[in-house]
Design a protein around this motif. Sequence first.
Motif, PDB file in Angstrom:
ATOM      1  N   ALA A 214       2.241 -38.656 -89.702  1.00 46.45           N
ATOM      2  CA  ALA A 214       0.915 -38.342 -90.098  1.00 46.45           C
ATOM      3  C   ALA A 214       0.151 -39.830 -90.103  1.00 46.45           C
ATOM      4  O   ALA A 214       0.674 -40.710 -90.858  1.00 46.45           O
ATOM      5  N   ARG A 215      -0.977 -40.083 -89.471  1.00 46.70           N
ATOM      6  CA  ARG A 215      -1.610 -41.381 -89.432  1.00 46.70           C
ATOM      7  C   ARG A 215      -2.263 -41.842 -90.668  1.00 46.70           C
ATOM      8  O   ARG A 215      -2.409 -42.897 -91.042  1.00 46.70           O
ATOM      9  N   VAL A 216      -2.821 -40.677 -91.255  1.00 50.46           N
ATOM     10  CA  VAL A 216      -3.302 -40.832 -92.582  1.00 50.46           C
ATOM     11  C   VAL A 216      -3.089 -39.750 -93.582  1.00 50.46           C
ATOM     12  O   VAL A 216      -2.688 -38.649 -92.967  1.00 50.46           O
ATOM     13  N   LYS A 217      -2.508 -39.902 -94.614  1.00 49.26           N
ATOM     14  CA  LYS A 217      -1.990 -38.729 -95.312  1.00 49.26           C
ATOM     15  C   LYS A 217      -2.310 -39.064 -96.936  1.00 49.26           C
ATOM     16  O   LYS A 217      -2.847 -40.086 -97.328  1.00 49.26           O
ATOM     17  N   ASP A 218      -1.622 -38.113 -97.890  1.00 47.90           N
ATOM     18  CA  ASP A 218      -2.250 -38.260 -99.316  1.00 47.90           C
ATOM     19  C   ASP A 218      -1.358 -39.495 -99.915  1.00 47.90           C
ATOM     20  O   ASP A 218      -0.327 -40.029 -99.587  1.00 47.90           O
ATOM     21  N   LYS A 219      -2.389 -40.108-100.608  1.00 49.22           N
ATOM     22  CA  LYS A 219      -1.616 -41.284-101.451  1.00 49.22           C
ATOM     23  C   LYS A 219      -1.040 -40.754-102.738  1.00 49.22           C
ATOM     24  O   LYS A 219      -1.663 -39.995-103.421  1.00 49.22           O
ATOM     25  N   TYR A 287      11.464 -38.238-112.582  1.00 47.74           N
ATOM     26  CA  TYR A 287      10.313 -39.017-111.574  1.00 47.74           C
ATOM     27  C   TYR A 287       9.577 -37.738-110.743  1.00 47.74           C
ATOM     28  O   TYR A 287      10.204 -36.984-110.354  1.00 47.74           O
ATOM     29  N   LYS A 288       8.172 -38.079-110.344  1.00 48.33           N
ATOM     30  CA  LYS A 288       7.715 -37.114-109.847  1.00 48.33           C
ATOM     31  C   LYS A 288       6.534 -38.096-108.780  1.00 48.33           C
ATOM     32  O   LYS A 288       5.865 -38.791-109.224  1.00 48.33           O
ATOM     33  N   GLU A 289       6.349 -37.532-107.585  1.00 51.57           N
ATOM     34  CA  GLU A 289       5.219 -38.267-106.717  1.00 51.57           C
ATOM     35  C   GLU A 289       4.135 -37.399-107.015  1.00 51.57           C
ATOM     36  O   GLU A 289       4.042 -36.286-106.760  1.00 51.57           O
ATOM     37  N   HIS A 290       3.110 -38.210-107.406  1.00 51.91           N
ATOM     38  CA  HIS A 290       1.706 -37.705-108.071  1.00 51.91           C
ATOM     39  C   HIS A 290       0.833 -38.023-107.123  1.00 51.91           C
ATOM     40  O   HIS A 290       0.466 -39.238-106.561  1.00 51.91           O
ATOM     41  N   VAL A 291       0.141 -36.923-106.534  1.00 52.40           N
ATOM     42  CA  VAL A 291      -1.311 -37.277-105.472  1.00 52.40           C
ATOM     43  C   VAL A 291      -2.350 -37.674-106.268  1.00 52.40           C
ATOM     44  O   VAL A 291      -2.710 -37.003-107.334  1.00 52.40           O
ATOM     45  N   MET A 394      -9.964 -45.257 -93.991  1.00 53.66           N
ATOM     46  CA  MET A 394      -9.446 -43.800 -93.372  1.00 53.66           C
ATOM     47  C   MET A 394      -8.877 -42.954 -94.633  1.00 53.66           C
ATOM     48  O   MET A 394      -9.012 -41.984 -94.599  1.00 53.66           O
ATOM     49  N   GLY A 395      -8.212 -43.603 -95.457  1.00 50.55           N
ATOM     50  CA  GLY A 395      -7.673 -42.834 -96.658  1.00 50.55           C
ATOM     51  C   GLY A 395      -8.704 -42.250 -97.336  1.00 50.55           C
ATOM     52  O   GLY A 395      -8.645 -41.031 -98.005  1.00 50.55           O
ATOM     53  N   GLU A 396      -9.637 -43.134 -97.600  1.00 53.08           N
ATOM     54  CA  GLU A 396     -10.901 -42.445 -98.538  1.00 53.08           C
ATOM     55  C   GLU A 396     -11.666 -41.413 -97.945  1.00 53.08           C
ATOM     56  O   GLU A 396     -11.956 -40.431 -98.535  1.00 53.08           O
ATOM     57  N   ARG A 397     -12.013 -41.446 -96.542  1.00 56.59           N
ATOM     58  CA  ARG A 397     -12.716 -40.739 -95.806  1.00 56.59           C
ATOM     59  C   ARG A 397     -11.734 -39.262 -95.866  1.00 56.59           C
ATOM     60  O   ARG A 397     -12.394 -38.205 -96.128  1.00 56.59           O
ATOM     61  N   TYR A 398     -10.327 -39.384 -95.782  1.00 48.53           N
ATOM     62  CA  TYR A 398      -9.764 -38.198 -95.740  1.00 48.53           C
ATOM     63  C   TYR A 398      -9.506 -37.437 -97.006  1.00 48.53           C
ATOM     64  O   TYR A 398      -9.488 -36.154 -97.019  1.00 48.53           O
ATOM     65  N   ASP A 399      -9.409 -38.269 -98.074  1.00 49.27           N
ATOM     66  CA  ASP A 399      -9.505 -37.713 -99.078  1.00 49.27           C
ATOM     67  C   ASP A 399     -10.933 -36.999 -99.664  1.00 49.27           C
ATOM     68  O   ASP A 399     -10.949 -36.039-100.254  1.00 49.27           O
ATOM     69  N   GLN A 400     -11.957 -37.670 -99.129  1.00 52.03           N
ATOM     70  CA  GLN A 400     -13.180 -36.986 -99.676  1.00 52.03           C
ATOM     71  C   GLN A 400     -13.581 -35.845 -98.842  1.00 52.03           C
ATOM     72  O   GLN A 400     -14.109 -34.978 -99.011  1.00 52.03           O
TER      73      GLN A 400
END
Length: 852
Positions: A214-219, A287-291, A394-400
């Motif tokens: 994925a070029r952009v994905k969840d942070k 541990y856990k990965e949190h979006v 790109m990440g911010e636009r994806y999240d919005q």
Amino acid sequence: MSDGRNMSLPTPISPLPTPSTPVKDVSRKNIAEVIVNNPSRSVDKVFHYKIAQEQMGRVKIGVRVLVPFGHGNKKTEAFVVRLTAHSTLSRLKAIYEVVDEAPLFDEKMLYLVKWMRERYLCTHYEAIKAILPPGIGLKLQEWVNLNNELDDHVIEGKIKNSKIQQGLVHLLKAHDGSLEISQLSSLLGSANIRKSIHALCKKNVVSIAHKSFARVKDKTVRIASLAISHEEAEYHLEQIQARAPVQAKMLELLMENEFIGTADLVLFSQGSYSALNALYAKGLIRYKEHVVVRNGVTKDFEKTTAYKPTAEQKNVIELMMQNIEKSVPAALLLRGVTGSGKTEVFLQIIDRILAVKKQAIVLVPEISLTPQMVERFRGRFGDSVAVFHSGLSMGERYDQWKKIKNAEVNVVVGARSAIFAPFQNLGLIVLDEEHENSYKSELAPRYHAREVAMQRSANENAVVLLSSATPGIESYYKAKTGQYQLAHMVRRYNNASLPKVSIVDMRDELVNGNKSIFSRQLKQGIEDNLKNKQQTILFLNRRGYSTFVSCRSCGLVLTCPNCNISLTYHIHHDMLSCHYCGYKRKNTTSCPKCSSKYIRYFGIGTQKAEQEINVLFPEASVIRMDVDTTGKKFSHEKILDTFRNDKIDILIGTQMVSKGLDFPNVTLIGVLAADMSLNIDDFRAAERTFQLLTQVSGRAGRGEIEGRAIIQTYQPDHGVIQLAKGHDYLRFYDSEIQIRKQMNYPPFCQVIAIVVSGPKEGPVKCSINEVIAHFKKKIEINQYEHLCSGILGPTPAPISRIKNKFRWRALLKCVDCAEIREVMRDLLDTHYGNRQNAGINLTIDINPINMY
């Protein structure tokens, strides 16, 4: 019909469905119709693929799939646009993989894609790309892996007759037996290696593996939490308190919080990751990965409440709510003078929209307007507002985009691309400053946000509100002829008067010995504002220091080597720059042609205006706002906040400062060169000049102190400038619409720009002549002569070379109809279907904004 498995491309079948397409018994629909992620017009078709039994239920309209495509069945990303139980092909290729769990778009947006393809002559791929956030596509890679089970002598025997195969195997061995195909091609120095790779595959020497990213994905951030009960944690805390105090501190913090980010946990405990990992190794924490959501807004906003509307505002609000309550498509054009409270009207309408569980899109033409608008909207609606524009990562636009799609917000504020916000229950679309050119895209698909808004209104029973102090001529004509409703707000909200506008004849300034770019009246006005602690905005619609640089000895003008355009001088970096291709070079002190030292800088830009202001008023604080100062993230917001909060005396800017800004302490506007946009080669020149002058003048006097504007010009008696002085839009419209009618320009026709470009002028000229000849032939054959009233050209474009490509242009005046668009699409298909046109680009733009 040909066998789908043996063809280099799957066979195209049918057009895209409309939203009315019934979806019945999906379980039996085991064939997916897809659009492949490929920009070529030759594959702008719908293709059929078989859905495997285990994929049934996951393959839906709007999801992405990976399919075998082209030579060698290359794994390719595709979008599902329809499910069906029947195909005219008996042997179909099967879908490799389903990418998405949830659809990226629904049938309403799919219908919009189809409409955009027909309206703007683009491909399905280009239209789908427009409705999705940037970066959402997959990066697909093919890796070649050496068969390690074969002995070297066996491999050597299989490849002894091919030097290319030997080279490939040698490279693979040197890189641990695995390389991506593009890396192999680069290292071998050859682009045509696929045939050799496939030969090696048949010999079982190598295999090909496909990987997708994925070029952009969840942070995500890593968080830590207790893996044991509190009682157990207390026991372990006592055990390690003395010998491992840092671990004890970490454990104590986690007992007080449900979870903590690992970075914060290390920081707060003043510990280390080794101590944290020791707790993990003991099984005390997990541990856990949190979006986390990447926020496109940099600051908090104070809660605000609605103002009591004026009679004019109340009339517009009620009229809009009547349309909304009917749940039928409608459009209203609001002509409200600057400072009349149009934004408050938007807010109160949206407040009522949200009360009936509907959603709203608010478009602004400039990123520079977004911070102020977001501040107003978040102050009223809080976290229910999303922000969407190209200034975000790109990440911010994806999240919005995800927040909008998941119905976590009900209002989106943004620039042009926000028109595609994937709301499910859209009730209102607002276009603020609807006349602005930036609502028109200059890249495929060349859509206009206003037209897309109208189409979404028709598809989704939403209401469109177009708002401006100076509506576009075409929009006002539609309102006058009943295609839109029309409302007026002719008084400022606080009953303040509109700014008093003075016109200064710069010819008289020269006669009286003033060679400065500032007239005596404007200098005095700035001086008075400085004494009274009031702010000034100076408007000059040209950035840089000087428009061009010339040798006074031989007359050489320094031009861009890639474009037929002069270089602009930028003083801060002592650079010459091309504003079309981005070429830059150091400034010269001698002529490159005759070696003369007599180099002169002509024309003015915002940098030169800033420099002269600093000389004239050294005590004044000055800030500049143009493309050169707003390149960094959030720079628009920072400049405007600095101007407001730090009480900067003078703001100098291009058209970024000409609209939408609301600063109560700004009482003086200075327009340094009103003629700049008046005499360009564009039938909209008068309209744009009137809009700019009226809009920028309206930035003054929005508080309690009366505003004033000073317009400097060499054509003080020009009708446009005189009408702008009086803020008289209605008289300007009456005059301009008559000229448009006599000359047969929009809204009485549509203008189509046909531009052909390429590296050599001869083939470009030949190609555009062929395009126009083909157009004339199609018009004659189909008896469409009555639909086309004129062809201007072909001739070299006003800027005849950009980025080392020669450009020729023809302008057509045609009726806005499906027949003409079908002819235009045929021109594109014919051009790109001819191999002789390789490297020669054909662009067709319906009602272009820029005529260069």
